[in-house]
Design an enzyme around this catalytic site. Structure first.
Site, mmCIF file in Angstrom:
data_model
loop_
_atom_site.group_PDB
_atom_site.id
_atom_site.type_symbol
_atom_site.label_atom_id
_atom_site.label_comp_id
_atom_site.label_asym_id
_atom_site.label_seq_id
_atom_site.Cartn_x
_atom_site.Cartn_y
_atom_site.Cartn_z
ATOM 1 N N GLY A 206 -6.070 -6.928 23.280
ATOM 2 C CA GLY A 206 -5.038 -5.906 23.521
ATOM 3 C C GLY A 206 -5.258 -4.629 22.722
ATOM 4 N N LYS B 193 7.685 -4.277 15.346
ATOM 5 C CA LYS B 193 8.157 -3.014 14.769
ATOM 6 C C LYS B 193 9.040 -2.269 15.776
ATOM 7 C CE LYS B 193 7.152 -1.317 11.286
ATOM 8 N NZ LYS B 193 7.747 -1.429 9.929
ATOM 9 N N TYR C 250 2.429 -7.347 16.352
ATOM 10 C CA TYR C 250 2.840 -6.463 15.250
ATOM 11 C C TYR C 250 3.658 -5.289 15.790
ATOM 12 C CZ TYR C 250 2.557 -2.455 12.094
ATOM 13 O OH TYR C 250 2.871 -1.337 11.338
ATOM 14 N N PHE D 265 0.829 -1.216 0.000
ATOM 15 C CA PHE D 265 0.000 0.000 0.000
ATOM 16 C C PHE D 265 0.864 1.266 0.000
ATOM 17 C CE2 PHE D 265 -2.273 2.746 3.350
ATOM 18 C CZ PHE D 265 -2.910 3.531 2.425
ATOM 19 N N THR E 176 6.001 2.820 12.791
ATOM 20 C CA THR E 176 4.608 3.132 13.104
ATOM 21 C C THR E 176 4.471 3.803 14.470
ATOM 22 O OG1 THR E 176 2.494 2.071 13.648
ATOM 23 C CG2 THR E 176 4.438 0.722 13.926
ATOM 24 N N ASP E 177 3.387 4.548 14.649
ATOM 25 C CA ASP E 177 3.133 5.143 15.978
ATOM 26 C C ASP E 177 2.717 4.075 17.007
ATOM 27 O OD1 ASP E 177 0.560 4.570 15.043
ATOM 28 O OD2 ASP E 177 -0.253 6.579 15.390
ATOM 29 N N GLU E 178 2.377 2.865 16.523
ATOM 30 C CA GLU E 178 1.907 1.827 17.466
ATOM 31 C C GLU E 178 2.995 1.379 18.438
ATOM 32 O OE1 GLU E 178 -0.499 -1.299 15.945
ATOM 33 O OE2 GLU E 178 -1.607 0.036 14.619
ATOM 34 N N LEU F 137 10.286 -0.424 3.759
ATOM 35 C CA LEU F 137 8.865 -0.490 4.135
ATOM 36 C C LEU F 137 8.357 -1.919 4.261
ATOM 37 C CD1 LEU F 137 8.736 2.002 1.523
ATOM 38 C CD2 LEU F 137 6.920 2.486 3.136
#
Ligand code: NAD
Ligand code: DAU
Length: 351
Positions: A289, A160, A156, A12, A131-133, A82
């Site tokens: 979660g 990261k 995930y 994506f 990622t902000d996660e 990416l």
């Protein structure tokens, strides 16, 4: 001519980055390395596939020997990384793929860059897209800055976070010229319809239930994918080595409000009576979660490098919905085969 490796360029966000770089930097040779998992699709790049400064290589970043040989062959000047397993729900059912690709795959790329650039790291750059996660979950207040401590909750985001730490470790230990960015939720064209926005557009179009996790009160900060690609361009060229930049849309939406907005727009576009699509909303078991809220402070990127989002959300959402309605064939192709099995496993048991 500079040789630039973009990993995950058939996905994506990667496909938007490849398109931007191939069209804008005709003096770069862009190599797109992608394994073509369920999420990778060369149809996303039809418009650039024949450009003379573009080349696609099919391969797996988990295969260290293959990665080493690739770096040896192309002698890359820069890497924009990416490639990843990117869907939280899949990481809950199958974490190992995430450990291999997101952690081992990243380290394979770091090792290859370290060997290639060991003599002369001048002018080289390893850009890791994150990622902000990794920052975990916010309560009703607060915002993620570059200094926020890492507190990932899903396999995930933990994978990261692990990759981010390793990228920084290669900078601090070996002097590898790295830069990292952590971005909020992206939306736009070519997003695989397992993620909230394209999944719900597709379901509304087909009059299928809209599976809202929990009470729909979780908040995400949405950014148009082309604005993320523009930020990646700026950070790759102007970001300071060793630094981290947060990227976000300053655009928080509670899931249920966003879903109702999409229903309203789609009723109008599909010529349905107002309120028709909202009837498809179905509350299902919450994601395990499930992070309550993400919000990104991107002031460092804005003030130091001059980036800002170009589109307001209403405009971006309309444009995105139009794209999925006009690209039925693309949607049909990606939702055939394995997608049906995934959908049944993810949502069949979720009543
Ligand atoms: P995506 O799932 O759409 O695309 C991932 C791409 O990586 C696919 O083309 C896939 O084939 C490829 N890939 C997967 N495993 C591979 C492997 N082992 N070797 C080579 N290629 C492999 O993902 P996306 O949403 O475009 O995300 C791209 C990156 O941006 C990821 O690193 C993700 O963590 C990060 N990110 C995504 C978002 C978002 O909202 N989607 C937000 C912030 C950061
Ligand atoms: O924040 C950046 C991250 O955004 C990226 O790193 C990830 O790669 C990307 O997938 C995305 O993660 P999210 O988990 O936030 O995105 P997703 O589209 O899966 O879900 C958005 C919100 O919608 C989340 O609160 C869960 C909810 N949701 C999602 C799905 C797929 C539902 O309520 N129902 C659904 O069916």
């Amino acid at each position: 001519m500079k040789n630039i490796l973009i990993t995950g360029g058939a996905g994506f966000i990667g496909s938007h980055v490849v398109r931007l770089f191939v069209n804008k930097y005709t003096d770069y040779h862009i190599v797109n390395l992608d394994k073509l998992t369920y999420a990778g699709n060369l149809e996303n790049l039809k418009d650039v596939e024949n450009k003379s400064n573009y080349e696609f290589v099919k391969g797996d970043i988990v295969d260290g020997d293959f990665v080493e040989k690739l770096f040896d062959k192309y002698r890359f000047d820069g890497v924009i990384h990416l490639a990843a397993e990117s869907h939280v729900d899949r990481s809950i059912t199958n974490p190992m793929e995430f450990i291999f690709t997101n952690i081992v795959g990243t380290v394979n790329l770091l090792n290859a860059a370290k060997v290639l650039w060991s003599e002369n790291p001048e002018g080289k750059r390893f850009y890791h897209i994150s990622t902000d996660e990794v920052y975990g979950s916010l309560g009703e207040n607060g915002i993620f800055t570059e200094e926020t401590a890492y507190a990932p909750h899903s396999p995930y985001s933990a994978s990261k976070a692990s990759a981010d730490h390793l990228v920084r470790a290669y900078h601090d230990t070996y002097g590898l010229p790295v830069v990292i960015s952590n971005c909020s939720n992206n939306y736009g064209s070519y997003q695989f319809p397992e993620k909230l926005i394209p999944l719900f557009i597709n379901n509304i179009k087909n009059n299928k239930p809209l599976p809202v996790y929990g009470k729909g009160i979780n908040v995400r900060d949405w950014l148009f994918v082309e604005d993320h690609a523009a930020a990646i361009d700026i950070i790759f060229h102007k970001g300071k080595t060793g630094e981290t930049y947060n990227i976000g849309g300053n655009n928080e939406w509670k899931n249920i409000d966003l879903i109702k907005k999409m229903c309203e727009i789609m009723d109008r576009k599909l010529g349905r009576k107002a309120g028709t699509s909202e009837k498809l909303i179905t509350y299902v078991k919450d994601r395990a979660g499930h992070d309550l809220r993400y919000a990104i402070d991107s002031s460092k990127l804005q003030s130091e490098l001059g980036w800002k989002p170009s589109l307001n959300f209403e405009e971006g959402l309309e444009k995105t919905i139009d794209w999925y309605l006009q690209n039925e064939k693309w949607l049909e192709n990606v939702t055939s085969g394995d997608y049906k099995k995934y959908y049944e496993e993810q949502y069949g048991r979720q009543k």
